[in-house]
Design an enzyme around this catalytic site. Structure first.
Site, mmCIF file in Angstrom:
data_model
loop_
_atom_site.group_PDB
_atom_site.id
_atom_site.type_symbol
_atom_site.label_atom_id
_atom_site.label_comp_id
_atom_site.label_asym_id
_atom_site.label_seq_id
_atom_site.Cartn_x
_atom_site.Cartn_y
_atom_site.Cartn_z
ATOM 1 N N HIS A 17 -32.607 -7.966 -29.083
ATOM 2 C CA HIS A 17 -33.465 -8.629 -29.992
ATOM 3 C C HIS A 17 -33.898 -10.124 -29.833
ATOM 4 C CE1 HIS A 17 -35.425 -4.598 -31.959
ATOM 5 N NE2 HIS A 17 -34.413 -4.324 -31.191
ATOM 6 N N VAL A 65 -9.049 10.389 -37.070
ATOM 7 C CA VAL A 65 -8.412 9.226 -37.985
ATOM 8 C C VAL A 65 -8.614 10.114 -38.897
ATOM 9 C CG1 VAL A 65 -8.328 7.699 -39.619
ATOM 10 C CG2 VAL A 65 -8.900 7.273 -37.036
ATOM 11 N N SER A 68 -29.641 -2.539 -35.867
ATOM 12 C CA SER A 68 -30.582 -3.232 -35.176
ATOM 13 C C SER A 68 -30.915 -4.090 -36.375
ATOM 14 C CB SER A 68 -31.656 -2.310 -35.314
ATOM 15 O OG SER A 68 -32.506 -3.316 -34.630
ATOM 16 N N CYS A 117 -35.207 15.798 -12.763
ATOM 17 C CA CYS A 117 -34.866 16.459 -12.584
ATOM 18 C C CYS A 117 -33.695 16.831 -14.244
ATOM 19 C CB CYS A 117 -34.470 17.246 -11.145
ATOM 20 S SG CYS A 117 -32.555 17.636 -11.161
ATOM 21 N N SER A 127 -32.617 1.581 -28.820
ATOM 22 C CA SER A 127 -33.697 1.476 -28.493
ATOM 23 C C SER A 127 -32.814 0.501 -26.939
ATOM 24 C CB SER A 127 -34.989 0.441 -29.252
ATOM 25 O OG SER A 127 -34.847 1.765 -30.324
#
Length: 475
Positions: free
Chosen positions: A49, A172, A336, A435, A45
């Site tokens: 915050h 890895v 988040s 576009c 997003s």
């Protein structure tokens, strides 16, 4: 032999690399993809915050607030777009209004600045297009928006300028430790080092399990989004949330730092760590919920949909610790507010290293990041001077975003070279407009082939195997 090996080149891996580059250390970053910031860091997003949502006493709460305070200075230093646009959590009934008080009190406990609960009148003054049924909101003036992939790219560019080595297309495969030395067996060969930072994102648990007994599990959680054209970018000034649920902060509507409108995400628990597909059903749900926050969003102006995977850990908090294997550090579960907390997470990771036996000696000749602006953000005089220096800045390649050939060539030849069409898109935005590269894409491909001295068919869109051309139709 390296002092420190970093696995993963997302926002956390690149941040740690940049911090380590300030010291006299031999450091390498191993990334399985064709470019940095190519998983969770590029598909989220893009919000910094305030820190009122994370539970009191958690690492999330502590590091969100600390990280938020670091953004202005860091983004200024790295020439990364950032804006403190503030956020709103809407209440549509008395029960939700009561929940705002809980969030407010939690925010105060967490040390969040700029918090207030506002009434309908003040809400509409800040956001005239908010849904008329909203009766109040929690306002957080300290919240912001950023370009996360540009942030990670700037971090790794400056790291490489200061001696860090980056190995792309390096997956890895296994890890072992003999005495005090780790050996990482990868698709690009073996790497030896004294310390390892595991910044593997959604793959962090799998990386951990290669060297230590399982101690956490990453549960992939997918979110889908709409990106709307800049014609819709001024529908809101703030980042607008609905009241959060146990699955996350809910569907948000936010402007982006580049002037588009972002709507999403939903939350879907997944088995696959790779499934970033979108579905009509989920997008219709996001459209419905987004329209419940902000009136008259014109979803016909949508220019792209995308999905991203969050690294949800079974611990419910960030994991920043030394594993049971000494010298192997896990930086995991960075969901988040992971982007918001990223600068502070980097400093916490450095504390782990400082508590080990490694000697950290600061460089006297640390190279500071170079300052740069998009051509379209320059003054008329600056543009004229730039074109005089290099006439490629006078040739517009992407008309949607007004990106010049000079900027594309510059992006290709940065310390970490852009080698794919989407790599160019993330660095200087051709193909990000209405576009979506329909007109400029072939020209960007030609410029890449010319500058990299490659055949056109060898230029990828993005990840391995994402070929664009397979050969000529006729000779």
């Amino acid at each position: 032999m390296y002092d420190v090996l970093i696995i993963g080149a997302g926002i956390i891996g690149t941040g740690i690399a940049r911090e380590l580059s300030k010291y006299k250390l031999k450091v390498a970053v191993l990334e399985k993809d064709t470019d940095v910031a190519n998983e969770t860091t590029k598909a989220n997003s893009a919000i910094v915050h305030g820190g009122y949502d994370a539970k009191e006493g958690t690492l999330m709460a502590k590091l969100n607030v600390l990280g938020n305070k670091m953004y202005e200075e860091l983004c200024e230093e790295l020439s990364v777009p950032f804006k403190r646009n503030g956020s709103l959590v809407l209440a549509f009934n008395e029960e939700e209004k009561y929940h705002l008080k809980t969030l407010y009190e939690r925010g105060i406990t967490n040390g969040v600045s700029g918090l207030s609960i506002i009434d309908q009148e003040k809400l509409r003054e800040i956001e005239p297009n908010v849904d008329l049924k909203a009766i109040g909101a929690l306002h957080c003036a300290s919240a912001g928006i950023v370009s996360p992939w540009e942030f990670a790219e700037a971090l790794i560019d400056n790291s490489v300028e200061n001696g860090v080595e980056l190995f792309l297309n390096t997956e890895v495969l296994s890890i072992e430790k003999n005495e005090d030395i780790f050996t990482i067996h990868s698709s690009s060969g073996d790497f030896k080092g004294r310390y390892i930072f595991n910044c593997g994102g959604v793959h962090g648990d799998l990386i951990h399990n290669m060297i230590a007994p399982p101690s956490f599990k990453i549960l992939p959680r997918k979110g889908e989004y709409f990106v709307l054209d800049k014609s819709q970018g001024k529908r809101v000034n703030s980042t607008v949330f609905q009241c959060p649920s146990k699955l996350g902060k809910g569907i948000l509507v936010t402007p982006t730092v580049h002037g588009n409108l972002l709507v999403g995400p939903d939350a879907q628990d997944m088995e696959s760590k790779y499934d970033v597909s979108t579905t009509g059903e989920k997008l219709e749900y996001i459209k419905f919920k987004g329209s419940h926050s902000i009136r008259d969003i014109n979803f016909r102006e949508n220019i792209r949909t995308f999905g991203g995977i969050r690294a949800e850990s079974d611990r419910g908090d960030f994991i920043i610790e030394e594993s049971s294997v000494k010298g192997f550090f896990d930086i995991g579960g960075i969901k988040s507010p992971g982007l918001s907390a990223a600068p502070a997470i980097t400093l916490e990771a450095m504390k782990l290293l400082k508590n080990s036996k490694i000697e950290l000696i600061e460089k006297e000749n640390f190279i500071k990041p170079r300052k740069h602006k998009l051509f379209m953000n320059l003054s008329s005089e600056e543009k004229e001077n730039k074109i005089k220096e290099d006439n490629r800045y006078g040739r517009i390649i992407c008309r949607c975003e007004m990106i010049t050939e000079g900027e594309i060539v510059d992006a290709i030849h940065r310390p970490v070279m852009a080698t794919t069409v989407d790599g160019i898109k993330r660095r200087c935005r051709p193909g990000s407009g209405r576009c979506q590269g329909g007109f400029c894409g072939p020209r960007v491909q030609e410029i890449l082939a010319r500058e990299l001295k490659e055949k056109m068919e060898n230029i990828l869109l993005d990840k391995k195997g994402s070929y664009i051309l397979t050969g000529e139709l006729k000779k």
